[in-house]
Design an enzyme around this catalytic site. Structure first.
Site, PDB file in Angstrom:
ATOM      1  N   LYS A   1      30.300  84.141  43.275  1.00 35.64           N
ATOM      2  CA  LYS A   1      31.410  83.816  44.177  1.00 35.64           C
ATOM      3  C   LYS A   1      32.662  83.514  43.365  1.00 35.64           C
ATOM      4  O   LYS A   1      32.603  83.316  42.145  1.00 35.64           O
ATOM      5  CB  LYS A   1      31.046  82.636  45.066  1.00 35.64           C
ATOM      6  CG  LYS A   1      30.782  81.334  44.319  1.00 35.64           C
ATOM      7  CD  LYS A   1      30.365  80.228  45.273  1.00 35.64           C
ATOM      8  CE  LYS A   1      30.128  78.917  44.520  1.00 35.64           C
ATOM      9  NZ  LYS A   1      29.736  77.822  45.421  1.00 35.64           N
TER      10      LYS A   1
ATOM     11  N   ARG B   1      26.370  69.122  54.420  1.00 36.03           N
ATOM     12  CA  ARG B   1      27.469  70.090  54.390  1.00 36.03           C
ATOM     13  C   ARG B   1      27.124  71.249  55.315  1.00 36.03           C
ATOM     14  O   ARG B   1      27.715  71.406  56.375  1.00 36.03           O
ATOM     15  CB  ARG B   1      27.709  70.545  52.945  1.00 36.03           C
ATOM     16  CG  ARG B   1      28.956  71.367  52.756  1.00 36.03           C
ATOM     17  CD  ARG B   1      29.195  71.654  51.288  1.00 36.03           C
ATOM     18  NE  ARG B   1      28.109  72.395  50.660  1.00 36.03           N
ATOM     19  CZ  ARG B   1      28.123  72.803  49.392  1.00 36.03           C
ATOM     20  NH1 ARG B   1      29.156  72.518  48.609  1.00 36.03           N
ATOM     21  NH2 ARG B   1      27.104  73.469  48.884  1.00 36.03           N
TER      22      ARG B   1
ATOM     23  N   HIS C   1      20.262  72.687  48.871  1.00 31.88           N
ATOM     24  CA  HIS C   1      21.148  72.448  47.724  1.00 31.88           C
ATOM     25  C   HIS C   1      21.064  70.984  47.335  1.00 31.88           C
ATOM     26  O   HIS C   1      21.093  70.100  48.203  1.00 31.88           O
ATOM     27  CB  HIS C   1      22.586  72.811  48.084  1.00 31.88           C
ATOM     28  CG  HIS C   1      23.500  72.884  46.893  1.00 31.88           C
ATOM     29  ND1 HIS C   1      23.413  73.877  45.945  1.00 31.88           N
ATOM     30  CD2 HIS C   1      24.520  72.083  46.500  1.00 31.88           C
ATOM     31  CE1 HIS C   1      24.339  73.691  45.021  1.00 31.88           C
ATOM     32  NE2 HIS C   1      25.017  72.607  45.331  1.00 31.88           N
TER      33      HIS C   1
ATOM     34  N   ARG D   1      19.489  79.584  41.501  1.00 38.43           N
ATOM     35  CA  ARG D   1      20.845  80.088  41.732  1.00 38.43           C
ATOM     36  C   ARG D   1      21.828  79.584  40.663  1.00 38.43           C
ATOM     37  O   ARG D   1      22.645  78.712  40.955  1.00 38.43           O
ATOM     38  CB  ARG D   1      21.350  79.667  43.111  1.00 38.43           C
ATOM     39  CG  ARG D   1      20.487  80.057  44.288  1.00 38.43           C
ATOM     40  CD  ARG D   1      21.167  79.693  45.613  1.00 38.43           C
ATOM     41  NE  ARG D   1      21.582  78.312  45.672  1.00 38.43           N
ATOM     42  CZ  ARG D   1      20.834  77.300  46.112  1.00 38.43           C
ATOM     43  NH1 ARG D   1      19.594  77.538  46.528  1.00 38.43           N
ATOM     44  NH2 ARG D   1      21.296  76.069  46.128  1.00 38.43           N
TER      45      ARG D   1
ATOM     46  N   TYR E   1      62.199  73.396  31.214  1.00 35.67           N
ATOM     47  CA  TYR E   1      62.689  72.669  32.383  1.00 35.67           C
ATOM     48  C   TYR E   1      62.670  71.167  32.152  1.00 35.67           C
ATOM     49  O   TYR E   1      61.735  70.611  31.567  1.00 35.67           O
ATOM     50  CB  TYR E   1      61.809  72.972  33.601  1.00 35.67           C
ATOM     51  CG  TYR E   1      62.016  74.342  34.191  1.00 35.67           C
ATOM     52  CD1 TYR E   1      63.248  74.733  34.713  1.00 35.67           C
ATOM     53  CD2 TYR E   1      60.959  75.242  34.245  1.00 35.67           C
ATOM     54  CE1 TYR E   1      63.425  75.991  35.267  1.00 35.67           C
ATOM     55  CE2 TYR E   1      61.120  76.504  34.802  1.00 35.67           C
ATOM     56  CZ  TYR E   1      62.351  76.873  35.307  1.00 35.67           C
ATOM     57  OH  TYR E   1      62.522  78.117  35.858  1.00 35.67           O
TER      58      TYR E   1
ATOM     59  N   CYS F   1      55.679  76.801  32.645  1.00 35.78           N
ATOM     60  CA  CYS F   1      56.365  77.494  33.736  1.00 35.78           C
ATOM     61  C   CYS F   1      55.370  78.353  34.517  1.00 35.78           C
ATOM     62  O   CYS F   1      54.197  78.460  34.163  1.00 35.78           O
ATOM     63  CB  CYS F   1      57.477  78.376  33.179  1.00 35.78           C
ATOM     64  SG  CYS F   1      58.609  77.508  32.075  1.00 35.78           S
ATOM     65  N   MET F   2      55.851  79.009  35.567  1.00 31.86           N
ATOM     66  CA  MET F   2      54.990  79.872  36.367  1.00 31.86           C
ATOM     67  C   MET F   2      54.424  81.017  35.539  1.00 31.86           C
ATOM     68  O   MET F   2      53.247  81.375  35.683  1.00 31.86           O
ATOM     69  CB  MET F   2      55.753  80.436  37.562  1.00 31.86           C
ATOM     70  CG  MET F   2      54.919  81.358  38.435  1.00 31.86           C
ATOM     71  SD  MET F   2      55.821  82.038  39.853  1.00 31.86           S
ATOM     72  CE  MET F   2      55.955  80.584  40.878  1.00 31.86           C
ATOM     73  N   ASP F   3      55.221  81.581  34.626  1.00 34.83           N
ATOM     74  CA  ASP F   3      54.821  82.782  33.908  1.00 34.83           C
ATOM     75  C   ASP F   3      54.803  82.620  32.397  1.00 34.83           C
ATOM     76  O   ASP F   3      54.423  83.562  31.686  1.00 34.83           O
ATOM     77  CB  ASP F   3      55.775  83.940  34.246  1.00 34.83           C
ATOM     78  CG  ASP F   3      56.022  84.065  35.727  1.00 34.83           C
ATOM     79  OD1 ASP F   3      55.027  84.194  36.459  1.00 34.83           O
ATOM     80  OD2 ASP F   3      57.192  84.007  36.156  1.00 34.83           O
TER      81      ASP F   3
END
Length: 738
Positions: free
Chosen positions: A384, A478, A506, A565, A611, A659-661
């Protein structure tokens, strides 16, 4: 520990050793001085094969990261070396047929002796010796300590010694002479996988267990290097003396086994592994190819010289003959190494940032987890969240090739993506699937979790026929039907349109060894078993049972279930590196995150970076900008909590806000950093390593969140598959003689 270090010097010396083997079979100094040639080919060149055995034992039996004995994949090793041996047999079969080696007088016993001990051709004996010697030491290590094994292997070597270089002494004794005559009838000679190979393989294994000592020394292994350098020099002098004296006394039957070989080769190997050095995989391939192919080149050069009428020049001059054979063999070996290991670019595919997935480590982790479980318990690989950021399609296909037939995902979209990509096997959807998408379960042959009794009735009312696993809530609160709701539980197995193929639950506290938490986990286990017994008692089939996730395997490995699992552990990680577990496995991180350096520039004292001017240079500083940021999954707060990246094998602290990038690092202490260099955010570079667990600890989260956050922008590169060519698979066996 040794398991985390690279030893490129060993790769280099193995290639040099392969050249000594060529010298041994061509006699490069015979045209000038036969005594000098004897020293080279009768003494010095015999350091080579024991060195190969030492290297194999060292790398095959390397200890786990905690220093404990590792359980190496012996079947895989024997299969690969056996395949290489089969290739050698086929390569030299025409030559053997031409020379009448397999003539009409060959008996079955002689053929078996040839195959298991002689190799059928004069240099191939090494491969069956490696097979038998490794299997012998592996079997002994299951029951005995290293020192005991060394004593036993040393006793076998002593037996072999008096059938080889010291045979002249044995021949003077009637009893010993008869004993060795019988021995030769069975083995041909004592230079084989029983009397010769085990000692050096065992020494390699012992060296592996001791290799961490150099890394813990304050001078980085300098004291070890000096100590073993001195031991090697002294042992080499003794070897030259021993070989010369034995030769002049005429004692050797063969000149392969000497007493001084033992300390000389061991000291040389420890000298080379006293410090880490960059791994040289191509040289490793070349050394094996050189060893395997050089007799064919010898035949080729002799034949070509005869056809060209230059035998006197090329073959008559021993050194020229050696040089021509060596040059041609190295050219062929280099070409094969290029085919087998295409050189990786500095940044694969020109990407600004990329994730490297080491599928060989994934294979290793799957084996380790499977071996930790009771016999008969299979794996349901949890893939997943894009296989925890590792690339679900590539991971699932690789695991399927390795025998995994069950996979688990969080929701139907992930399952459909796997099917569309051609992933086979059973795929279980662990979570809720909306009614409007239920038909896709049937279309794509998926298995759905029934999350409670009402959900089972919903699926029954839909009208289709579904394969399902029933989930029992044993205390997680859950998903799942409450374990005490007996009637509701039984009802879930009685729906005519639901084919129940499994039942699971689980564990909420499987990652804790606190006594209260262990007691709660045991209570969950008991509740699950009671629910399963309830189903059986009603004449219903619960299907395959599974309860353990990663920590369930590590802390409750003795549970006898049909499946387990593993999720995070499958990728070589734990949720927290500080977690203690009952079972310690040699799990190896599969993922490495890297990015390109886009700019390197100086910042003067007093100037700020990024920044908010959160970093101000206290002195003149060299700053590198790295093309990765929080949109790629890097926690933004990492820069304020001691985060760093690796460049040229050294840590570069992150400075300024992420930063973002992009992010910026201080490379003032790292010379020659340039645009296009690779920065390692997670992974290894030289002797340094940054783990996902370290990043998680710095930012107050768990490893799972870090790796799952590696966004879709960072391209996935599956390491063993990169640059694959048709010839590479056929040449894979050249890597077996590590």
């Amino acid at each position: 520990m040794a398991a985390d270090r690279s030893f490129g010097r060993v790769d280099l010396v193995k290639l040099v050793a392969a050249l000594f083997v060529i010298a041994n079979h061509t006699g490069p100094l015979t045209s000038w001085n036969k005594e000098a040639d004897f020293v080279l080919t009768g003494i010095l060149s015999h350091l080579t094969v024991p060195f190969f055995f030492l290297a194999s034992g060292f790398f095959f039996f390397r200890p786990a990261k905690d220093g404990t004995r590792n359980k190496p994949p012996v079947k895989r090793f024997l299969w690969r070396v056996g395949g290489l041996y089969a290739l050698g047999l086929l390569l030299y079969l025409p030559v053997n047929l031409y020379t009448g080696h397999f003539g009409p007088g060959l008996t079955v016993g002689a053929l078996l002796r040839d195959l298991f001990f002689g190799g059928t051709f004069y240099h191939l004996w090494y491969l069956p010796a490696l097979l038998l010697g490794t299997a012998t030491i592996y079997a002994l290590r299951l029951r005995l300590r290293d020192r005991t094994i060394l004593i036993l292997a040393g006793a076998l070597y002593a037996v072999g010694l008096f059938g080889d270089s010291y045979y002249g002494l044995s021949a003077k004794s009637g009893a010993l002479s008869g004993f060795y005559a019988q021995l030769f009838d069975v083995f041909g000679q004592t230079r084989n996988g029983l009397f010769f190979a085990p000692l050096f393989i065992a020494l390699g294994a012992y060296a592996g267990s001791q290799a961490g000592d150099a890394g813990r020394e304050g001078d980085g292994g300098g004291r070890s290097a000096r100590r073993y350098g001195g031991l090697f020099a002294a042992s080499l002098a003794l070897l030259l003396l021993e070989g010369t004296v034995l030769h002049r006394l005429g004692l050797p039957l063969h000149e392969d086994m000497y007493i001084a070989l033992i300390p000389a080769d061991y000291a040389l190997f420890r000298l080379l592994t006293a410090r880490s050095s960059r791994s040289r995989r191509r040289l490793r391939y070349m050394s094996t190819a050189t060893y395997l192919l050089h007799p064919l080149v010898i035949i080729l050069v002799r034949g070509a010289a005869e056809l060209a009428g230059v035998q006197t020049i090329v073959v008559g001059n021993s050194f020229v003959f050696f040089a021509v054979v060596t040059a041609l063999t190295l050219l062929i070996a280099a070409a094969l190494a290029i085919l087998a290991l295409p050189k990786a670019s500095r940044k694969p595919g020109g990407q600004r940032a990329w994730v490297e997935i080491d599928l060989a480590r994934l294979d290793h982790n799957a084996r380790a987890l499977r071996e930790a479980l009771p016999e008969g318990t299979g794996l349901m690989a949890v893939v997943k969240a894009n296989a925890y950021g590792h690339g679900a399609v590539g991971v699932a296909k690789r695991l399927y090739r390795g025998g995994v037939r069950h996979f688990a995902v969080a929701e139907i979209g992930e399952a459909v993506e796997l099917r569309k990509a051609g992933v086979k096997g059973d795929i279980l959807v662990l979570g809720y699937t909306p009614t409007e998408r239920l038909a896709e379960l049937i279309r794509w042959k998926l298995t759905q979790t029934v999350i409670h009794a009402d959900d089972a009735r919903r699926l029954q009312a839909h009208g289709g026929r579904f394969k399902v696993h029933v989930k029992i809530d044993t205390g997680m609160n859950r998903l799942g039907e409450q374990s005490g709701n007996d009637d509701e539980i039984r009802s879930m197995y009685r729906h005519s349109r639901l084919e129940v193929t499994g039942t699971y639950s689980h564990l909420a506290e499987a990652d804790s060894l606190d006594p209260a938490d262990i007691a709660f986990s045991r209570q969950q286990i008991d509740r699950f078993r009671r629910a399963v017994a309830l189903v059986w008692s009603a004449g219903l089939d619960p299907g395959r049972l599974h309860l353990q996730s990663s920590y369930g395997i590590l802390n409750f490995p003795d549970l006898e279930m049909d499946l387990a699992r593993p999720g995070i552990a499958l990728y070589g990680l734990l949720s927290s590196e500080s977690d203690a577990t009952r079972t310690r496995l040699d799990l190896r991180p599969v993922l490495a995150l890297k990015a390109s350096v886009s700019r390197v520039h100086p910042v003067k004292a007093g100037e700020s970076v990024g920044y908010g001017r959160s970093f101000t240079a206290a002195s003149d500083t060299m700053i590198a900008t790295v093309a990765i940021g929080y949109a790629d999954g890097i926690p933004r707060e990492l820069s304020e909590r001691g985060g760093s990246v690796l460049i040229h094998g050294r840590r570069a602290p992150i400075v300024g806000r992420i930063c973002m990038d992009q992010l910026t690092v201080d490379v003032s202490g790292i010379p020659d950093v340039r645009q296009g260099d690779a920065a390692t955010i997670i992974g290894e570079d030289g002797d340094e390593r940054i783990t996902a667990g370290e990043m998680a600890a710095r930012t107050g989260t768990i490893t799972n969140e870090i790796v799952c956050a590696m966004g879709m922008r960072a391209a996935k590169r599956f390491v063993p598959e990169a640059g694959r060519r048709p010839a590479r698979k056929a040449l894979a066996g050249l890597h077996a003689l590590r």
